[in-house]
Design a protein around this motif. Structure first.
Motif, PDB file in Angstrom:
ATOM      1  N   THR A 165       0.849  -1.185   0.000  1.00 26.47           N
ATOM      2  CA  THR A 165       0.000   0.000   0.000  1.00 26.47           C
ATOM      3  C   THR A 165       0.890   1.243   0.000  1.00 26.47           C
ATOM      4  OG1 THR A 165      -0.130  -0.077   2.418  1.00 26.47           O
ATOM      5  CG2 THR A 165      -1.880  -1.196   1.185  1.00 26.47           C
ATOM      6  N   THR A 166       0.258   2.402  -0.097  1.00 30.27           N
ATOM      7  CA  THR A 166       1.024   3.643  -0.123  1.00 30.27           C
ATOM      8  C   THR A 166       1.790   3.804   1.190  1.00 30.27           C
ATOM      9  OG1 THR A 166      -0.659   4.632  -1.534  1.00 30.27           O
ATOM     10  CG2 THR A 166       0.879   6.124  -0.439  1.00 30.27           C
ATOM     11  N   GLY A 167       3.107   4.031   1.076  1.00 34.46           N
ATOM     12  CA  GLY A 167       3.933   4.114   2.271  1.00 34.46           C
ATOM     13  C   GLY A 167       5.216   4.881   2.032  1.00 34.46           C
ATOM     14  N   PRO A 168       6.166   4.800   2.997  1.00 29.93           N
ATOM     15  CA  PRO A 168       7.374   5.632   2.939  1.00 29.93           C
ATOM     16  C   PRO A 168       8.541   5.042   2.165  1.00 29.93           C
ATOM     17  CG  PRO A 168       7.264   4.486   5.031  1.00 29.93           C
ATOM     18  CD  PRO A 168       6.039   4.086   4.288  1.00 29.93           C
ATOM     19  N   VAL A 169       8.462   3.778   1.746  1.00 29.48           N
ATOM     20  CA  VAL A 169       9.591   3.128   1.077  1.00 29.48           C
ATOM     21  C   VAL A 169       9.374   3.224  -0.432  1.00 29.48           C
ATOM     22  CG1 VAL A 169      10.970   1.032   0.913  1.00 29.48           C
ATOM     23  CG2 VAL A 169       9.790   1.576   3.049  1.00 29.48           C
ATOM     24  N   PHE A 170       9.894   4.294  -1.012  1.00 25.88           N
ATOM     25  CA  PHE A 170       9.769   4.526  -2.445  1.00 25.88           C
ATOM     26  C   PHE A 170       8.310   4.432  -2.896  1.00 25.88           C
ATOM     27  CE2 PHE A 170      14.095   3.062  -1.762  1.00 25.88           C
ATOM     28  CZ  PHE A 170      14.835   4.011  -2.451  1.00 25.88           C
ATOM     29  N   GLY A 171       7.430   4.988  -2.080  1.00 30.39           N
ATOM     30  CA  GLY A 171       6.017   5.037  -2.413  1.00 30.39           C
ATOM     31  C   GLY A 171       5.210   3.855  -1.958  1.00 30.39           C
ATOM     32  N   SER A 172       5.839   2.800  -1.379  1.00 29.76           N
ATOM     33  CA  SER A 172       5.128   1.605  -0.939  1.00 29.76           C
ATOM     34  C   SER A 172       5.282   1.437   0.566  1.00 29.76           C
ATOM     35  CB  SER A 172       5.645   0.370  -1.681  1.00 29.76           C
ATOM     36  OG  SER A 172       4.890  -0.776  -1.341  1.00 29.76           O
ATOM     37  N   SER A 173       4.582   0.469   1.081  1.00 33.30           N
ATOM     38  CA  SER A 173       4.550   0.274   2.532  1.00 33.30           C
ATOM     39  C   SER A 173       5.813  -0.405   3.025  1.00 33.30           C
ATOM     40  CB  SER A 173       3.327  -0.559   2.912  1.00 33.30           C
ATOM     41  OG  SER A 173       3.337  -1.796   2.221  1.00 33.30           O
ATOM     42  N   ASP A 174       6.094  -0.203   4.307  1.00 31.76           N
ATOM     43  CA  ASP A 174       7.249  -0.795   4.975  1.00 31.76           C
ATOM     44  C   ASP A 174       6.870  -2.160   5.552  1.00 31.76           C
ATOM     45  OD1 ASP A 174       9.767  -1.075   5.999  1.00 31.76           O
ATOM     46  OD2 ASP A 174       9.795   0.858   7.034  1.00 31.76           O
ATOM     47  N   TYR A 175       7.867  -2.853   6.120  1.00 32.43           N
ATOM     48  CA  TYR A 175       7.681  -4.173   6.759  1.00 32.43           C
ATOM     49  C   TYR A 175       7.092  -5.173   5.744  1.00 32.43           C
ATOM     50  CZ  TYR A 175       8.318  -1.557  11.111  1.00 32.43           C
ATOM     51  OH  TYR A 175       8.810  -0.758  12.100  1.00 32.43           O
ATOM     52  N   TRP A 176       7.679  -5.228   4.600  1.00 34.12           N
ATOM     53  CA  TRP A 176       7.230  -6.166   3.578  1.00 34.12           C
ATOM     54  C   TRP A 176       7.860  -7.530   3.806  1.00 34.12           C
ATOM     55  CZ3 TRP A 176      11.078  -2.608   3.024  1.00 34.12           C
ATOM     56  CH2 TRP A 176      12.316  -3.067   2.574  1.00 34.12           C
ATOM     57  N   ASN A 177       7.210  -8.533   3.284  1.00 36.78           N
ATOM     58  CA  ASN A 177       7.711  -9.907   3.363  1.00 36.78           C
ATOM     59  C   ASN A 177       8.041 -10.353   1.939  1.00 36.78           C
ATOM     60  OD1 ASN A 177       8.387 -12.511   4.008  1.00 36.78           O
ATOM     61  ND2 ASN A 177       6.304 -13.205   4.396  1.00 36.78           N
ATOM     62  N   GLY A 178       9.327 -10.298   1.629  1.00 39.59           N
ATOM     63  CA  GLY A 178       9.747 -10.653   0.281  1.00 39.59           C
ATOM     64  C   GLY A 178      11.000  -9.902  -0.091  1.00 39.59           C
TER      65      GLY A 178
END
Length: 554
Positions: A165-178
């Protein structure tokens, strides 16, 4: 096995050359200095050749080893549902098939623009379908361009267990699994090491370290300038046998020229996940465009089946197969019942259910041709019948003489048709009777051909030889009858033309005794003179009467 076979071939070749050098013809060599020097020189050359052969063998062995270890033999298959590329990247509504995008992202026919060169913007795009195969390869063509010497923030390529989702990591969400591959164009840590490319694996518990640009969490990366290149740069990410390999093309030419950027072994990514793209801008801004995103699945050679959901879905046990068949039959019966109920209420909307019904409703080309011929012959028959009636009426009027219609008389029946004209009319009448008979026979032949053609339509090509032969014979007879009919019609037309000329001559020829009802020229002049004299007399008489009345008044 490949390296061993190459070594054996090379060793055999060099051994043959060495034997040729040492197998010199046996001569009675004298023990002098020159002969000894020549013999030692030959031995030295042989030793040099042996060393060169061993070096070549070692080189080929290393080359085979490197090719076997670094260049995998995985079988690749293009996955169109997870890919996109131009020139028809988006449809007319601006949507990318199998992909969703949001925020500042927009698509055109040539590229997917994640963020424009406007400050503090972000955009992302995610694939709709889950990738459930074990290994993959991604080849991405992108472009990062801006006016300034430095730009921000960068572009990210994702493979995560869940869509971001929209977030702080280059426009995407943090704490991703992958996995995330970041093309970072802004130097946050001041290390003078940007733009650079970094790969970061996360298990969903780590927060991205912005202060170090992810350097402390990276599993591999390289420092490459991907901004404002002459041609669009390319990146190739391969995940095969738990090894991640990233290749990069600088974009100095149209043809890809990949070089190794990073490699990481022992990587375990989620077995199922989604591909995604995102980018963001900050105080500085760049255009972040993706021109193509091509995904290929990789399968290990020699495996019986692919380890994915598609292959697993094909293995159905007999009980499930039987259950599926029962459900299918049940639903088919229910659908048929609903169709019967609907057609019972609306019988006019019942479709043709077999080919015979279609044949009864729509005629074949041969039937249409025969029908048109039959209609033309029927029209011709009616026309000839009317001609025959008219000729009969004219013939009867000519035979009966005076007191008949004025078409065949002139001046009260004084001029009648002669005996030759009556004979012509009788001949024309007989010809018309013959034409009518031939017309009836032609119609009967057409009906027989139509009936036989309807029977032949249901016979297979290999079993209808007799019927086809009889039909062709009938058609030949019909052609002869039509030819005779045309010749008879031509003769009737000729007779009618000659009769018409005779009637016109008889009408315009005048009476037989030479008498005429028209007045002569002298009589016409006398009548005109008398009429002129009478007119002048009347004018003079009226003038005198008028003068006499005027005198009487005064």
């Amino acid at each position: 096995s490949k390296s061993l076979s190459v070594l054996l071939v090379l060793w055999r070749w060099f051994s043959d050359r060495i034997l040729c050098l040492f197998s010199l013809p046996s001569l009675n060599i004298r023990r002098d200095r020159e002969t000894l020097a020549a013999h030692r020189a030959g031995q030295f050359c042989a030793i040099i050749l042996i060393m060169e052969g061993l070096a070549v063998c070692l080189f080929f062995a290393l080359l085979c080893h490197v090719s076997c270890t670094t260049l995998d033999d995985g079988l690749r298959r293009f996955e169109y549902r997870h890919s996109f590329k131009g020139p028809a990247l988006a449809d007319k509504q601006g949507r990318v098939p199998c992909w969703t995008y949001q925020d500042s992202a927009m698509a055109s026919s040539e590229q997917l623009r994640l963020t424009p060169s406007i400050r503090s913007r972000s955009g992302m795009a995610w694939n709709k379908f889950e990738y459930a195969k074990e290994w993959f390869e991604i080849e991405m063509t992108f472009r990062v361009s801006g006016r300034g010497r430095t730009g921000a923030d960068g572009l990210a390529l994702w493979f995560t267990e869940q869509k971001g989702t929209t977030g702080p990591v280059f426009g995407s969400s943090d704490y991703w699994n992958g996995l995330g591959v970041f093309f970072d164009s802004f130097d946050n840590d001041g290390g003078q090491n940007n733009p650079h490319i970094v790969m970061i694996q996360n298990d969903g518990t780590k927060q991205y370290d912005h202060s170090s640009d992810g350097a402390t969490q990276a599993i591999g990366g390289c420092m490459r300038d991907f901004r404002n290149r002459p041609f669009a740069p390319r990146a190739k990410l391969t995940y095969y046998l738990n090894e991640l390999t990233l290749y990069y093309d600088h974009g100095t030419s149209q043809q890809p020229n990949y070089e190794l950027c990073a490699r990481a072994a022992g990587i375990k990514l989620p077995p199922e996940g989604y591909f995604g793209l995102s980018s963001a801008t900050g105080g500085l801004a760049d255009d972040h465009d993706v021109l193509s995103f091509l995904v290929s699945s990789i399968r290990v050679p020699g495996t019986d089946q692919e380890h994915d959901k598609d292959a697993a879905g094909t293995d159905v046990n007999p009980e499930q197969q039987q259950q599926y068949e029962q459900d299918y039959e049940k639903r088919s019966d229910e659908l048929q019942q609903q169709k019967d109920a609907y057609y019972k209420e609306h019988p006019d909307k019942r479709p043709m259910e077999d080919l015979e019904a279609w044949d009864t409703k729509y005629e074949s080309p041969s039937d249409m041709m025969l029908r048109q011929i039959l209609e033309a012959q029927t029209n011709m028959k009616g026309l000839l019948t009317r001609i025959q009636q008219q000729v009969s009426a004219q013939s009867g009027a000519a035979i009966r003489g005076p007191g008949q219609p004025q078409q065949l008389q002139q001046q009260g029946g004084q001029h009648q048709l002669g005996t030759a004209n009556v004979a012509q009319l009788n001949e024309m009448q007989s010809k018309l009777q013959v034409i009518s008979q031939e017309q009836n026979s032609a119609v009967r032949m057409l009906q027989e051909i139509h009936t036989k053609s309807g029977k032949v339509d249901g016979v297979k090509p290999g079993l209808g030889g007799d019927s086809d032969a009889s039909t062709q014979q009938d058609i030949y007879q019909l052609q002869n009858a039509v030819s005779e009919l045309k010749s008879n019609v031509g003769s009737v037309v000729t007779l009618m033309q000659s009769l018409e000329r005779t009637i016109q001559q008889s009408r315009s020829g005048g009476s037989g005794d030479g008498s005429s009802n028209c007045i002569t020229t002298t009589m016409f002049i006398v009548i005109c003179t008398v009429q002129l004299a009478v007119t002048l007399g009347l004018v003079l008489w009226s003038g005198r009467q008028k003068k006499a009345q005027e005198k009487k008044f005064f």
